[in-house]
Design a protein around this motif. Structure first.
Motif, PDB file in Angstrom:
ATOM      1  N   ALA A  86       2.139  22.729  83.378  1.00 25.40           N
ATOM      2  CA  ALA A  86       1.619  23.666  82.079  1.00 25.40           C
ATOM      3  C   ALA A  86       0.107  24.033  82.228  1.00 25.40           C
ATOM      4  N   HIS A  87      -0.618  22.875  82.456  1.00 23.96           N
ATOM      5  CA  HIS A  87      -2.010  22.928  82.523  1.00 23.96           C
ATOM      6  C   HIS A  87      -2.510  23.857  83.657  1.00 23.96           C
ATOM      7  N   ASP A  89      -0.776  26.183  85.066  1.00 26.56           N
ATOM      8  CA  ASP A  89      -0.369  27.609  84.847  1.00 26.56           C
ATOM      9  C   ASP A  89      -1.336  28.111  83.840  1.00 26.56           C
ATOM     10  N   GLU A  90      -2.004  27.430  82.757  1.00 23.51           N
ATOM     11  CA  GLU A  90      -2.914  27.640  81.966  1.00 23.51           C
ATOM     12  C   GLU A  90      -4.298  27.899  82.697  1.00 23.51           C
ATOM     13  N   LYS A  93      -4.183  31.299  84.472  1.00 26.74           N
ATOM     14  CA  LYS A  93      -4.348  32.399  83.490  1.00 26.74           C
ATOM     15  C   LYS A  93      -5.636  32.854  83.180  1.00 26.74           C
TER      16      LYS A  93
END
Length: 158
Positions: A86-87, A89-90, A93
């Motif tokens: 998740a980190h 991917d963030e 972005k």
């Protein structure tokens, strides 16, 4: 007496050379068999479940878990792997958003400045970049290691 002494010295020398060669070969083979210290690099494209499984197996080899410990460690590793994905991917972005914002600001600056000013700005950017160290990560580490290896004997004399 001299012959036996020189023969003994010869055998001792051969024995030490053989021992040193064995030590050198052992060290070299150990380094070849040793796995990469950063497991995350190898498993970056895997699912969180695969990452957790691999990490748990590696820890299990070293620490010899019981069945209960293995399941608990797997759950901890799974949670950590999910957070890492998740980190990652963030961050991707945010990075793409930042690049777009930079392009927009450069476009706006291009509309405001004259062609001569734009050229000067490009030259100043190029001049700034030129002074920075532009090597691979390995070269940077090597350079840092050389600086660390310099002896402190000059300071100890005083």
């Amino acid at each position: 007496m001299k012959k036996t002494l020189s023969l003994a010295a010869l055998f001792v020398g051969i024995g030490l050379a053989t021992f040193a060669q064995e030590q050198k070969d052992t060290e070299r083979s150990f380094k070849r068999e040793r796995k990469h210290p950063r497991t995350e690099r190898k498993i970056a494209n895997r699912t969180p479940e695969e990452i957790a499984k691999v990490k748990t197996e590696q820890l299990d080899k070293r620490l010899k878990f019981t069945d209960a410990q293995r399941t608990e460690v797997y759950s901890v590793q799974l949670e950590q792997a999910k957070q890492a994905v998740a980190h990652r991917d963030e961050m991707k972005k945010l990075q793409s958003k930042w690049r777009e914002e930079m392009k927009d600001s450069q476009k706006k600056m291009g509309e405001i400045l004259t062609p001569e000013q734009q050229q000067r700005l490009k030259e100043s950017y190029a001049h700034r970049r030129k002074g920075k160290f532009r090597g691979t990560k390995g070269e940077f580490r090597k350079r840092g290691m050389i600086e660390k290896q310099t002896p402190d004997t000059e300071n100890k004399e005083g």
